[in-house]
Enzyme design. Structure first.
Site, PDB file in Angstrom:
ATOM      1  N   ASP A 117       0.994  -1.323   0.022  1.00 29.74           N
ATOM      2  CA  ASP A 117       0.282   0.109  -0.002  1.00 29.74           C
ATOM      3  C   ASP A 117       0.918   1.367  -0.014  1.00 29.74           C
ATOM      4  O   ASP A 117       0.478   2.276   0.877  1.00 29.74           O
ATOM      5  CB  ASP A 117      -0.905   0.037   1.413  1.00 29.74           C
ATOM      6  CG  ASP A 117      -1.966   1.188   1.241  1.00 29.74           C
ATOM      7  OD1 ASP A 117      -2.470   1.504   0.343  1.00 29.74           O
ATOM      8  OD2 ASP A 117      -1.899   1.607   2.363  1.00 29.74           O
ATOM      9  N   GLU A 139       3.142  -8.226   7.143  1.00 31.16           N
ATOM     10  CA  GLU A 139       1.738  -8.887   6.710  1.00 31.16           C
ATOM     11  C   GLU A 139       2.029  -9.918   5.599  1.00 31.16           C
ATOM     12  O   GLU A 139       1.328  -9.787   4.427  1.00 31.16           O
ATOM     13  CB  GLU A 139       0.677  -7.847   6.331  1.00 31.16           C
ATOM     14  CG  GLU A 139       0.553  -6.955   7.439  1.00 31.16           C
ATOM     15  CD  GLU A 139      -0.764  -6.150   7.154  1.00 31.16           C
ATOM     16  OE1 GLU A 139      -1.263  -6.058   6.063  1.00 31.16           O
ATOM     17  OE2 GLU A 139      -1.174  -5.441   8.336  1.00 31.16           O
ATOM     18  N   TYR A 178      -6.868  -3.279  12.517  1.00 25.38           N
ATOM     19  CA  TYR A 178      -7.542  -2.001  12.078  1.00 25.38           C
ATOM     20  C   TYR A 178      -9.265  -2.267  12.441  1.00 25.38           C
ATOM     21  O   TYR A 178     -10.024  -2.151  11.745  1.00 25.38           O
ATOM     22  CB  TYR A 178      -7.512  -1.943  10.475  1.00 25.38           C
ATOM     23  CG  TYR A 178      -5.971  -1.334  10.437  1.00 25.38           C
ATOM     24  CD1 TYR A 178      -5.934   0.084  10.361  1.00 25.38           C
ATOM     25  CD2 TYR A 178      -4.922  -1.938   9.899  1.00 25.38           C
ATOM     26  CE1 TYR A 178      -4.523   0.619  10.013  1.00 25.38           C
ATOM     27  CE2 TYR A 178      -3.713  -1.539   9.716  1.00 25.38           C
ATOM     28  CZ  TYR A 178      -3.622  -0.263   9.804  1.00 25.38           C
ATOM     29  OH  TYR A 178      -2.222   0.315   9.783  1.00 25.38           O
ATOM     30  N   GLU A 199       0.854  -1.752  13.962  1.00 21.51           N
ATOM     31  CA  GLU A 199       0.022  -0.633  13.273  1.00 21.51           C
ATOM     32  C   GLU A 199      -1.208  -0.769  13.761  1.00 21.51           C
ATOM     33  O   GLU A 199      -1.910  -1.768  14.485  1.00 21.51           O
ATOM     34  CB  GLU A 199      -0.149  -1.137  11.752  1.00 21.51           C
ATOM     35  CG  GLU A 199       1.143  -0.886  10.922  1.00 21.51           C
ATOM     36  CD  GLU A 199       0.829  -1.696   9.561  1.00 21.51           C
ATOM     37  OE1 GLU A 199      -0.333  -1.358   9.034  1.00 21.51           O
ATOM     38  OE2 GLU A 199       1.984  -1.941   8.740  1.00 21.51           O
TER      39      GLU A 199
HETATM   40  C1  GCB Z   1      -1.506  -2.477   6.764  1.00 24.80           C
HETATM   41  C2  GCB Z   1      -0.236  -2.452   5.935  1.00 24.80           C
HETATM   42  C3  GCB Z   1       0.268  -0.836   5.563  1.00 24.80           C
HETATM   43  C4  GCB Z   1      -1.146  -0.130   5.034  1.00 24.80           C
HETATM   44  C5  GCB Z   1      -2.161   0.016   6.124  1.00 24.80           C
HETATM   45  C6  GCB Z   1      -3.285   0.405   5.659  1.00 24.80           C
HETATM   46  O1  GCB Z   1      -1.785  -3.302   7.260  1.00 24.80           O
HETATM   47  O2  GCB Z   1       1.073  -2.834   6.675  1.00 24.80           O
HETATM   48  O3  GCB Z   1       1.153  -0.976   4.770  1.00 24.80           O
HETATM   49  O4  GCB Z   1      -0.751   1.112   4.541  1.00 24.80           O
HETATM   50  O5  GCB Z   1      -2.634  -1.537   6.540  1.00 24.80           O
HETATM   51  O6  GCB Z   1      -3.650   1.770   5.683  1.00 24.80           O
HETATM   52  O7  GCB Z   1      -4.225  -0.070   4.990  1.00 24.80           O
END
Ligand code: GCB
Length: 614
Positions: free
Chosen positions: A185, A431, A484, A520
């Site tokens: 990403d 990931e 997330y 994250e």
């Molecule tokens: C993740 C990735 C990261 C992305 C982020 C997102 O899990 O490791 O590279 O930018 O989520 O914002 O989706």
């Protein structure tokens, strides 16, 4: 295994450094074969004699430099060329080597000097070099022509992996149409991203230095190893000086241990009133070879500290360290430099990190410039050093060829960064599809190999897999988890975060009994969007997400959670997709480095954590 050392080029009484940055000649190979440069041997002549050229700055990504959209998304070979004057004394003194070094270029590079190939290198983000002494001395003109062809194509065996997809339907796509697919990403910026240098060393020279540090009571211990090239008959002396340039220990021999009385340890930012304390290891070599005498000098900054992991803690100098920091990207400024090294940006980011009270970051998702790590050493910013193993999702990227390349990348990374006190842990991937059957052998191999290269640092990779099915987790020292909640799952429902995060931590800890970093978490914000009650993409929603995560961190950090790294420090560019509004907006700072509401929240928290844990 990669041969030789990769010391960062530095001036000394025996070494000179000359930058060959600035404006280079440039051409992207748009030919039908995509291979005209090699077919027509563009490296044999001046680039402008083989067709039209444009100006291209080095270091910088080429993608955002022109108004031509074809260049922004170009996949294939681009050609760079520059001429440089070689100082006359470098040509005359045959007791010197002249080395051409590229800080990094994305992704595959071939380098010629005066039409002769001098090296190839696979992989962005890491340096490569070639001894060009003999070549330039053949040409009395002293003007040396450097040609670098760089190909940014990513395949299943590159790191990061990608695939090229051909679109063969003539009713929908023009002939020969293809796209580069990736599983990560961030925008696949390409070009010569870090400085290109010419530097000299004596013929017999210091090729590499390795230090490992520890301490006992008040005495610091620096064990060092120096490798020499070009002579069998050498004397090495080392002198360790403190910040005030007073000598505190000396030794001779290519390896040994220095004892430092009343040691000033290297401490992280906010963990000590004097963080980032560095000694200087001055290495002096005298050598004889072929009837000549050579002297070489190299000075390495050294921070004396230890790192250790227990079931529930991350210890720096035997004290529990809590990572309160960020994930970053080498990225800024809408549509200009891409991933090119940029000093004003680097200094601004350090000032923002310190304002925020961040004591650490992860180099998501590739090795950052050495220039940045040197600043981390000096400021006490702790680093989780991640290799470009991002987006290993396709089962075919777990094959033998990919694995072999991944091992080489770890060798190059450890070789480059092993002496930085700020680097406290290696991350071999982000990931990956670590639930797939081949992932067990793959990660066991990469992690064991990394440990064999460096026994002094823990190794991890960052997972978003199911805790019970993750085949790599058994081999890591620290569990790093991304999640997330209320974003990619249960969007718009921050009320589920606490229960889900609790479950996440308990699952992972019960299964592996290893300390955990939330590597994250976050939420996108379009700066300036406001709603109450909070809705996704507003400043209020990011704050709410953060607050809910923090409530759980505050319980679990008393048990086994050893860190929290926000995704992300700043907004950054990505490929164009329906989930990205001109890039990823999960920054707590905008891409122009202005704070969103989340930054103020995090600032209060990090300074409080520094007082409670530091
Ligand atoms: C993740 C990735 C990261 C992305 C982020 C997102 O899990 O490791 O590279 O930018 O989520 O914002 O989706």
């Amino acid at each position: 295994a990669v041969a030789g050392g990769m010391l960062f080029p530095k001036e000394s009484p025996s070494r000179e450094v000359k930058e060959v940055n600035g404006v280079w000649k440039f051409r992207a190979d748009f030919s039908d074969s995509r291979n005209a440069g090699f077919e027509e041997q563009w490296f044999k002549r001046r680039l402008e004699e083989t067709g039209p050229v444009s100006d291209m700055p080095v270091p910088a990504s080429f993608n955002d430099m022109s108004q031509d959209p074809r260049l922004r998304d170009f996949i294939g070979w681009v050609w760079y060329e520059r001429e440089a004057w070689i100082p006359g004394r470098w040509l005359v003194d045959r007791g010197q080597r002249v080395v051409l070094r590229v800080g990094s270029a994305h992704y595959f590079s071939v380098v010629w000097v005066n039409g002769v190939e001098v090296t190839q290198h696979e992989g962005g983000h890491l340096p490569f070099e070639a001894d060009i002494s003999d070549l330039i001395r053949k040409d009395p003109a002293q003007l040396c022509r450097i040609t670098i062809a760089v190909n940014n194509t990513l395949t299943l065996r590159t790191l990061p992996p990608g695939t090229i997809q051909y679109m063969n339907d003539p009713t929908r796509y023009p002939a020969g149409y293809f796209v580069q697919n990736t599983n990560f990403d961030f925008f696949n910026y390409a070009g010569i991203h870090r400085p290109v240098l010419l530097y000299t060393t004596p013929l017999a020279h210091i090729d590499d230095i390795t230090v490992q540090t520890s301490f006992q009571d008040n005495t610091g211990l620096v064990s060092y190893q120096v490798s020499i090239q070009g002579s069998q008959d050498v004397t090495v002396t080392v002198n360790l000086s403190d910040k005030d340039r007073r000598s505190v220990a000396t030794a001779s021999g290519t390896s040994g241990t220095l004892k430092v009385a009343d040691v000033n340890l290297w401490w992280p930012y906010l963990m000590h009133e004097n963080p980032g304390y560095l000694y200087s290891l001055e290495v002096h070599m005298s050598a004889k070879s072929g009837g000549s005498q050579y002297e070489d000098y190299y000075t390495l900054p050294v921070g004396i500290r230890t790192v250790q992991v227990t079931k529930t803690q991350f210890l720096i100098n035997n004290k529990p360290f809590y990572f309160h920091g960020v994930n970053k990207h080498e990225d800024s400024d809408e549509q200009i430099r891409g991933k090119g090294l940029d000093w004003p940006l680097i200094i601004k980011d350090f000032n923002l990190l310190k304002w925020l009270g961040a004591n650490s970051f992860r180099t998501s998702h590739y090795p950052y410039a050495e220039e940045i790590l040197e600043l981390c050493d000096r400021h006490g910013i702790v680093v989780i050093d991640e290799c470009p193993g991002v987006g290993i999702k396709d089962i075919r990227s777990f094959g033998n060829e990919s694995l072999a390349h991944h091992l080489v990348v770890m060798e190059e990374l450890v070789r480059r960064d092993k002496n930085h006190p700020s680097v406290v842990m290696w991350s071999v991937a982000n990931e990956p599809a670590s639930e797939m059957p081949p992932a067990g052998f793959y990660f066991k191999s990469v992690i064991e190999h990394t440990k064999s290269l460096d026994r002094s640092r823990p190794v991890t990779f960052v997972s978003d897999s199911n805790f019970a099915r993750d085949k790599g987790a058994p081999y890591v020292d620290v569990i790093c988890v991304n999640s997330y909640f209320s974003w990619y799952h249960d969007p718009g429902h921050p009320e589920v975060i606490q229960i889900q995060l609790n479950t996440q931590f308990e699952n992972w800890y019960r299964m592996y009994e290893k300390p955990i970093i939330q590597s994250e978490y976050g939420a996108d914000v379009v700066p300036g969007l406001h709603t109450d009650p909070p809705m996704m993409f507003t400043e209020e929603y990011q704050k709410t997400v953060l607050q809910n995560y923090h409530a759980v961190f505050d319980q679990k950090r008393k048990e086994y959670v050893i860190g929290e790294l926000i995704w992300n420090f700043a907004d950054f560019m990505t490929a164009q997709t329906i989930t990205r509004v001109v890039g990823n907006k999960k920054g707590i700072f905008s891409r122009q480095r202005q704070p969103k509401a989340g930054a103020f929240l995090l600032r209060e928290r990090y300074w409080r954590l520094a007082n409670e844990t530091g």
